[in-house]
Design a protein around this motif. Structure first.
Motif, mmCIF file in Angstrom:
data_model
loop_
_atom_site.group_PDB
_atom_site.id
_atom_site.type_symbol
_atom_site.label_atom_id
_atom_site.label_comp_id
_atom_site.label_asym_id
_atom_site.label_seq_id
_atom_site.Cartn_x
_atom_site.Cartn_y
_atom_site.Cartn_z
ATOM 1 N N ALA A 359 71.776 57.851 111.592
ATOM 2 C CA ALA A 359 70.479 57.914 110.920
ATOM 3 C C ALA A 359 70.399 59.191 110.105
ATOM 4 N N GLN A 360 69.708 59.098 108.975
ATOM 5 C CA GLN A 360 69.466 60.284 108.151
ATOM 6 C C GLN A 360 68.014 60.262 107.684
ATOM 7 N N VAL A 361 67.312 61.355 107.935
ATOM 8 C CA VAL A 361 65.914 61.482 107.526
ATOM 9 C C VAL A 361 65.841 62.532 106.428
ATOM 10 N N ALA A 362 65.271 62.137 105.287
ATOM 11 C CA ALA A 362 65.099 63.048 104.144
ATOM 12 C C ALA A 362 63.629 63.423 104.045
ATOM 13 N N PHE A 363 63.306 64.676 104.332
ATOM 14 C CA PHE A 363 61.932 65.173 104.219
ATOM 15 C C PHE A 363 61.700 65.682 102.801
ATOM 16 N N ASP A 364 60.520 65.404 102.298
ATOM 17 C CA ASP A 364 60.176 65.805 100.943
ATOM 18 C C ASP A 364 59.790 67.276 100.937
ATOM 19 N N PRO A 365 60.544 68.132 100.237
ATOM 20 C CA PRO A 365 60.226 69.571 100.247
ATOM 21 C C PRO A 365 58.914 69.912 99.558
ATOM 22 N N GLU A 366 58.346 68.973 98.793
ATOM 23 C CA GLU A 366 57.041 69.210 98.177
ATOM 24 C C GLU A 366 55.922 69.170 99.213
ATOM 25 N N THR A 367 56.137 68.444 100.304
ATOM 26 C CA THR A 367 55.085 68.288 101.314
ATOM 27 C C THR A 367 55.450 68.897 102.660
ATOM 28 N N VAL A 368 56.747 69.102 102.925
ATOM 29 C CA VAL A 368 57.199 69.570 104.242
ATOM 30 C C VAL A 368 57.697 71.006 104.142
ATOM 31 N N ALA A 369 57.144 71.877 104.979
ATOM 32 C CA ALA A 369 57.558 73.275 105.010
ATOM 33 C C ALA A 369 58.646 73.522 106.042
ATOM 34 N N GLU A 370 58.548 72.878 107.215
ATOM 35 C CA GLU A 370 59.538 73.030 108.279
ATOM 36 C C GLU A 370 59.649 71.714 109.030
ATOM 37 N N PHE A 371 60.787 71.510 109.675
ATOM 38 C CA PHE A 371 60.937 70.336 110.527
ATOM 39 C C PHE A 371 61.923 70.646 111.642
ATOM 40 N N ARG A 372 61.828 69.861 112.706
ATOM 41 C CA ARG A 372 62.739 70.014 113.830
ATOM 42 C C ARG A 372 62.960 68.659 114.470
ATOM 43 N N LEU A 373 64.206 68.275 114.633
ATOM 44 C CA LEU A 373 64.555 67.079 115.385
ATOM 45 C C LEU A 373 64.518 67.416 116.863
ATOM 46 N N VAL A 374 63.789 66.654 117.641
ATOM 47 C CA VAL A 374 63.641 66.904 119.072
ATOM 48 C C VAL A 374 64.810 66.245 119.797
ATOM 49 N N GLY A 375 65.726 67.054 120.303
ATOM 50 C CA GLY A 375 66.892 66.530 120.994
ATOM 51 C C GLY A 375 68.010 66.166 120.035
ATOM 52 N N TYR A 376 68.900 65.277 120.495
ATOM 53 C CA TYR A 376 70.086 64.885 119.732
ATOM 54 C C TYR A 376 70.922 66.106 119.347
ATOM 55 N N ASP A 377 70.868 67.138 120.158
ATOM 56 C CA ASP A 377 71.500 68.400 119.810
ATOM 57 C C ASP A 377 72.994 68.260 119.580
ATOM 58 N N ASN A 378 73.643 67.449 120.397
ATOM 59 C CA ASN A 378 75.079 67.297 120.295
ATOM 60 C C ASN A 378 75.481 65.986 119.637
ATOM 61 N N ARG A 379 74.519 65.346 118.981
ATOM 62 C CA ARG A 379 74.814 64.125 118.236
ATOM 63 C C ARG A 379 74.592 64.330 116.740
ATOM 64 N N GLN A 380 74.380 65.578 116.346
ATOM 65 C CA GLN A 380 74.137 65.839 114.935
ATOM 66 C C GLN A 380 75.412 65.617 114.121
ATOM 67 N N VAL A 381 75.220 65.105 112.921
ATOM 68 C CA VAL A 381 76.312 64.791 112.009
ATOM 69 C C VAL A 381 76.084 65.568 110.715
ATOM 70 N N ALA A 382 77.134 66.080 110.120
ATOM 71 C CA ALA A 382 77.001 66.772 108.835
ATOM 72 C C ALA A 382 76.382 65.814 107.822
ATOM 73 N N ASP A 383 75.448 66.313 107.042
ATOM 74 C CA ASP A 383 74.724 65.456 106.102
ATOM 75 C C ASP A 383 75.665 64.698 105.169
ATOM 76 N N GLU A 384 76.727 65.359 104.721
ATOM 77 C CA GLU A 384 77.640 64.719 103.781
ATOM 78 C C GLU A 384 78.492 63.632 104.438
ATOM 79 N N ASP A 385 78.455 63.563 105.776
ATOM 80 C CA ASP A 385 79.239 62.552 106.490
ATOM 81 C C ASP A 385 78.438 61.293 106.808
ATOM 82 N N PHE A 386 77.202 61.248 106.346
ATOM 83 C CA PHE A 386 76.357 60.091 106.668
ATOM 84 C C PHE A 386 77.004 58.785 106.205
ATOM 85 N N ARG A 387 77.558 58.771 105.015
ATOM 86 C CA ARG A 387 78.171 57.555 104.487
ATOM 87 C C ARG A 387 79.693 57.568 104.591
#
Length: 532
Positions: A359-387
């Motif tokens: 899964a990949q979530v793209a937050f809009d920088p015009e509306t979002v100042a900060e974000f945090r994914l809750v958990g999935y700490d060791n399941r994170q994937v480099a953004d460029e590896d999504f596809r």
């Protein structure tokens, strides 16, 4: 509350070589319950907040983990121009089950065993379901009590599980720990009772093999088509007795050898490991154990389903085995859990509908100042590896929901598009890639997370509970005067209530929904509050 779901067609890519086999997935009792995380080898104290760039072109461009926070938190820096979060899907629930078991014994769980996504994914959700294989994507959210902060929920759902008679046949190799530690009540005896009941519920065209291990491994029952041979399976189950030490590596290796030898074409081939994972003989490292069975996993696509038992439980080892073995884990603490896992999950949820899902979530920088994914700490994937379909994702079956929760700080007065969530997966047979997306706007955020729909309130409660357990477990010996208003320690998530208030809210929610799972959650929170 508004939900947005859109479909985005994806051009066909070259299919990868078919790996064969399907993942045996679990879905908690009754209607399709959620499942959910992986890999405790690294610190699991949570991903940090990612600051948004100043406008669509600001910020530092990077697709990987950046600086490290004070508590070992991995902190992402949003890439330019997008504001991305990418992770592999996961349906583990062992962390929540083990935490409940630990609390029932009057102890706070070790913070390293508390994985928030497994708490969140332990509860049923009412997301829309797709008509065929693949996913639906639902995105919603609500404001917290902390200014400008919201909780945003990304919900992914597969189709409803078919009835038992409509699924493919299964060839299941059970690898049972019979070491001395399994003699404790609630371990081997629980597994035996549950396996016996499950044997009676499997179909005639299903097959079962049984491997045991202590200091050595032994194939007690080769792959046996049930049909008229259920008595042989029952005799093998009844013969199990605890003895000696725990050579888990030998058990897994022999289990895979047995599974390959008894492999049937056109059926689901799975290895199911039942153990307290307290390995003390032979190979005790997950990577080494899995390397010994790498050929079987790659060539035949046989995946590993780990079932944890026992008050002393090797959580990190079992989770890493399942993670690297393209499987998942759950935890059994009592007869009710055991019946759900062995008698409902295994027989009913055998198919695989998605392989290497990310899964990949793209937050809009015009509306979002900060974000945090809750958990999935060791399941994170480099953004460029999504596809990049060579990069490992998660395996998901029918009847599952996967929930990812984000803490999001919106810019003051922001209005408009908030985020787009996309899930990508491979067809389990052809390995053809597919994608599905969903969007959410700022005006879809509810005024209060505590007034949101049932699913979001349960999700928030479970996430706040996991967050508080990490904080409470880490500081159980600290001065209680640091708590707010005499309440148990607050967590680090925005708007986090103390455990006392959280227990009250969970109790009210359980009463309104008459949901037994939520009632048990409220009891666990109350116990944790008394222990802090």
């Amino acid at each position: 509350m508004k939900r947005y779901r859109t479909r985005r067609p994806v051009g066909a890519l070259l299919a990868l070589t078919a790996a064969g086999g399907l993942l045996l997935t679990g879905c908690g009792g009754g209607d399709d319950a959620a499942q959910g995380a992986k890999d405790t080898a690294a610190d699991s104290r949570g991903g940090g907040y990612a600051p948004a760039p100043d406008g669509p072109r600001g910020g530092t461009s990077t697709g990987e983990a950046g600086e490290t926070g004070e508590n070992g938190d991995s902190r992402e820096v949003a890439p330019d121009p997008d504001h991305l979060s990418t992770f592999a899907l996961d349906v583990d629930t062992a962390s929540y089950g083990y935490a409940r078991r630990t609390l029932s014994e009057g102890r706070l769980p070790d913070p390293s065993t508390v994985r928030p996504e497994e708490f969140v994914n332990s509860f049923r959700q009412d997301y829309d379901r797709p008509d065929g294989d693949g996913f639906t994507v639902s995105v919603d959210g609500a404001r917290t009590d902390e200014e400008d902060w919201s909780l945003v929920r990304v919900g992914l759902a597969t189709r409803t599980a078919e009835r038992s008679g409509e699924r493919p046949p299964a060839a299941l190799t059970f690898v049972i720990d019979v070491s001395g530690s399994m003699g404790e009540p609630g371990r081997l005896d629980l597994a035996q009772d549950s396996l016996a009941t499950m044997t009676d519920q499997l179909r005639d065209d299903d097959s079962v093999a049984l491997v045991t291990f202590s200091d050595e491994a032994e194939t007690v029952l080769p792959m046996t088509r049930l049909g008229d041979h259920r008595g042989r399976v029952h005799d093998a189950i009844d013969s199990l007795e605890p003895t000696d030490s725990t050579n888990l590596g030998a058990g897994v290796e022999t289990g895979y050898d047995t599974a390959v030898e008894g492999r049937r074409e056109g059926v689901t081939n799975r290895v199911v490991l039942v153990s307290d994972a307290l390995a003390n003989t032979g190979d005790t490292d997950a990577d080494t154990i899995l390397e010994r069975i790498a050929d079987e996993r790659r060539e035949h696509g046989i995946t590993l389903f780990g079932v944890g038992v026992g008050s002393d439980y090797g959580d990190a080892l079992m989770e890493r085995l399942a993670d690297k073995g393209d499987g998942h884990t759950t935890y059994v603490s009592d007869a009710e859990d055991a019946r759900e896992v062995f008698c409902e999950q295994l027989p009913r949820h055998i198919e695989l509908t998605a392989r290497d899902a990310k899964a990949q979530v793209a937050f809009d920088p015009e509306t979002v100042a900060e974000f945090r994914l809750v958990g999935y700490d060791n399941r994170q994937v480099a953004d460029e590896d999504f596809r990049d379909d060579r990069v490992d994702g998660g395996e998901v079956g029918p009847g599952h929901t996967v929930t990812a929760l984000y803490a999001v700080r919106t810019r003051p007065g922001a209005d408009g598009h908030l985020a787009t969530a996309t899930v990508r997966w491979l067809d389990p047979g052809s390995r053809t890639p597919h994608e599905e997306s969903g969007d959410v706007e700022t005006d879809a955020l509810g005024d209060s997370v505590w007034e949101a729909d049932r699913g979001l309130r349960v999700t928030a409660t479970a996430a706040y509970f996991a967050d508080a357990l990490r904080s409470a477990s880490s500081s159980a010996s600290s001065d209680s005067s640091s708590s707010h208003d005499g309440d148990a320690r607050h967590g680090s998530l925005p708007g986090a209530p103390g455990l006392g208030e959280l227990a009250e809210r969970a109790g009210l929610l359980a009463g309104r929904t008459e949901d037994e799972d939520v009632r048990r959650l409220a009891e666990a929170i109350g116990t944790a509050n008394r222990l802090t």
